[in-house]
Write a protein that holds these residues in place. Structure first.
Motif, PDB file in Angstrom:
ATOM      1  N   THR A 109     -18.335  26.008  -2.286  1.00 23.32           N
ATOM      2  CA  THR A 109     -18.669  25.210  -3.463  1.00 23.32           C
ATOM      3  C   THR A 109     -19.199  26.124  -4.576  1.00 23.32           C
ATOM      4  OG1 THR A 109     -20.918  24.844  -2.669  1.00 23.32           O
ATOM      5  CG2 THR A 109     -19.237  23.249  -2.009  1.00 23.32           C
ATOM      6  N   LEU A 110     -19.223  25.596  -5.788  1.00 26.73           N
ATOM      7  CA  LEU A 110     -19.720  26.400  -6.909  1.00 26.73           C
ATOM      8  C   LEU A 110     -21.178  26.827  -6.719  1.00 26.73           C
ATOM      9  CD1 LEU A 110     -18.116  24.841 -10.109  1.00 26.73           C
ATOM     10  CD2 LEU A 110     -17.819  27.142  -9.193  1.00 26.73           C
ATOM     11  N   PRO A 111     -22.080  25.942  -6.280  1.00 28.73           N
ATOM     12  CA  PRO A 111     -23.462  26.409  -6.060  1.00 28.73           C
ATOM     13  C   PRO A 111     -23.551  27.533  -5.033  1.00 28.73           C
ATOM     14  CG  PRO A 111     -23.395  24.008  -6.145  1.00 28.73           C
ATOM     15  CD  PRO A 111     -21.975  24.475  -6.108  1.00 28.73           C
ATOM     16  N   ARG A 112     -22.794  27.416  -3.948  1.00 24.29           N
ATOM     17  CA  ARG A 112     -22.822  28.476  -2.939  1.00 24.29           C
ATOM     18  C   ARG A 112     -22.223  29.768  -3.486  1.00 24.29           C
ATOM     19  NH1 ARG A 112     -20.890  25.089   2.485  1.00 24.29           N
ATOM     20  NH2 ARG A 112     -22.884  23.997   2.798  1.00 24.29           N
ATOM     21  N   ALA A 113     -21.170  29.635  -4.268  1.00 24.61           N
ATOM     22  CA  ALA A 113     -20.564  30.829  -4.861  1.00 24.61           C
ATOM     23  C   ALA A 113     -21.542  31.519  -5.804  1.00 24.61           C
ATOM     24  CB  ALA A 113     -19.286  30.449  -5.616  1.00 24.61           C
ATOM     25  N   TRP A 114     -22.249  30.743  -6.616  1.00 26.54           N
ATOM     26  CA  TRP A 114     -23.226  31.332  -7.531  1.00 26.54           C
ATOM     27  C   TRP A 114     -24.379  31.967  -6.775  1.00 26.54           C
ATOM     28  CZ3 TRP A 114     -21.945  32.885 -11.917  1.00 26.54           C
ATOM     29  CH2 TRP A 114     -21.096  32.174 -12.769  1.00 26.54           C
ATOM     30  N   ARG A 115     -24.786  31.351  -5.675  1.00 31.65           N
ATOM     31  CA  ARG A 115     -25.854  31.964  -4.869  1.00 31.65           C
ATOM     32  C   ARG A 115     -25.394  33.284  -4.273  1.00 31.65           C
ATOM     33  NH1 ARG A 115     -27.156  26.493  -3.366  1.00 31.65           N
ATOM     34  NH2 ARG A 115     -25.879  26.627  -1.476  1.00 31.65           N
ATOM     35  N   ALA A 116     -24.157  33.322  -3.790  1.00 27.81           N
ATOM     36  CA  ALA A 116     -23.618  34.564  -3.238  1.00 27.81           C
ATOM     37  C   ALA A 116     -23.515  35.642  -4.319  1.00 27.81           C
ATOM     38  CB  ALA A 116     -22.249  34.307  -2.614  1.00 27.81           C
ATOM     39  N   ILE A 117     -23.048  35.244  -5.501  1.00 26.40           N
ATOM     40  CA  ILE A 117     -22.920  36.203  -6.610  1.00 26.40           C
ATOM     41  C   ILE A 117     -24.285  36.740  -7.014  1.00 26.40           C
ATOM     42  CG2 ILE A 117     -22.339  36.374  -9.061  1.00 26.40           C
ATOM     43  CD1 ILE A 117     -20.015  34.421  -8.477  1.00 26.40           C
ATOM     44  N   SER A 118     -25.277  35.840  -7.120  1.00 26.87           N
ATOM     45  CA  SER A 118     -26.629  36.274  -7.487  1.00 26.87           C
ATOM     46  C   SER A 118     -27.202  37.214  -6.441  1.00 26.87           C
ATOM     47  CB  SER A 118     -27.537  35.049  -7.657  1.00 26.87           C
ATOM     48  OG  SER A 118     -27.041  34.183  -8.660  1.00 26.87           O
ATOM     49  N   ALA A 119     -26.991  36.896  -5.167  1.00 32.56           N
ATOM     50  CA  ALA A 119     -27.512  37.743  -4.093  1.00 32.56           C
ATOM     51  C   ALA A 119     -26.880  39.132  -4.138  1.00 32.56           C
ATOM     52  CB  ALA A 119     -27.245  37.090  -2.737  1.00 32.56           C
TER      53      ALA A 119
END
Length: 314
Positions: A157-167
């Motif tokens: 999902t987009l939230p999970r993708a953004w969390r992965a990108i931020s990490a």
């Protein structure tokens, strides 16, 4: 900076040799064999860096412009383009500053040059780490889209993708800061080399598994059409060729640099290893070339993105 000061930086000064005239030469080693040294002219290095900057800026602009590309897969590709952009910008900036200082056109205090050197080295190391991370993230994303096709949109999902990108970005900045702060420790070099090997193994396993699944699917289609021999064989050869190109380019462009780091741990004083160290600028140039090739492998193959690129350029 490369060759500046008594200390030798992890990325900026792993090798004291500086780019020179554009030719191959056999460098005589006083303690051992004659070495083949590939000299990279400054103009070529800067030109490749600028080409990479333009390509990756276009990729980022196209993804930002087209709402149809606002999906996790393209966000990972966009972040890879940003990482490659930073790799090119940081290396070009370091080379430009080094040339200006050598020519006397940039007069600065030693402390200022030292601080600038630290900042650029952190930027180079961080961009390299993030680039490798996003290559691995793209491989994982494609793997999930094939093996978990029905659940893919609920998993990625987009939230999970953004969390992965931020990490990934946070980890890249923190790790690069630690690497540069402790650049003269063997553990730092071993961590970088281990990270490269882990990314190479991850990509190889995932892409080989995806190729095997694709060939299995092609054989099923061929049986339905009663052409068991031709479709799978041709598809398998094409898939294997694509896999070899993808992993081959990754290994060819990144492998020599991490071989350099490995030899700094294993045989820093050996004459043969010294021959490898003399080609450090060539290894950085190969990484710049990888930044040029990545858009063709991961971005420009998308028809939607190519169409958006035409709109951006025109």
């Amino acid at each position: 900076m490369s060759g500046q000061g008594p200390q030798r930086r992890l990325l900026g000064s792993l090798n004291g040799t500086s780019p020179a005239t554009p030719h191959f030469e056999l460098a005589a080693n006083q303690t051992g064999p004659r070495c083949l040294e590939v000299s990279i002219p400054d103009g070529l290095f800067l030109s490749l860096g600028l080409v990479s900057v333009v390509e990756n800026v276009l990729v980022v602009a196209a993804i930002a412009k087209n709402r149809n590309l606002h999906s996790p897969m393209y966000y990972f590709i966009g972040c890879l383009a940003v990482s490659d952009l930073l790799v090119s910008v940081s290396n070009v900036l370091e080379t430009a500053v080094m040339l200006l200082v050598a020519a006397g056109a940039l007069a600065a205090q030693a402390a200022v040059v030292q601080q600038l050197d630290d900042i650029i080295d952190v930027l180079i190391c961080g961009s390299m780490v993030s680039s490798l991370c996003f290559l691995g993230a793209i491989a994982v994303d494609r793997y999930l889209s094939i093996f978990y096709a029905l659940r893919y949109h609920s998993i990625v999902t987009l939230p999970r993708a953004w969390r992965a990108i931020s990490a990934i970005w946070v980890a890249s900045v923190l790790s690069s800061t630690l690497f540069i702060a402790y650049y003269n420790h063997t553990a730092v070099l071993l961590c970088l080399v281990s990270f490269f090997v882990a990314m190479l193994v991850l990509m190889a396993v995932l892409y080989v598994h995806m190729l095997a699944r694709a060939c299995q699917h092609a054989r099923g289609i061929a049986r339905l059409h009663k052409r068991q021999h031709f479709i799978p064989q041709g598809f398998g050869l094409k898939g294997a060729a694509t896999l070899i190109i993808l992993l081959g380019i990754f290994f060819l462009c990144w492998g020599p640099f991490f071989l350099h780091l490995s030899l700094m741990v294993l045989c820093p004083q050996h004459p043969i290893c010294g021959c490898v160290f003399q080609n450090f600028n060539l290894f950085l140039t190969l990484i710049i070339c990888n930044s040029i090739i990545d858009p063709f492998i991961y971005a420009f193959r998308s028809q939607e993105l190519r169409k958006t690129l035409q709109e951006v350029v025109l």
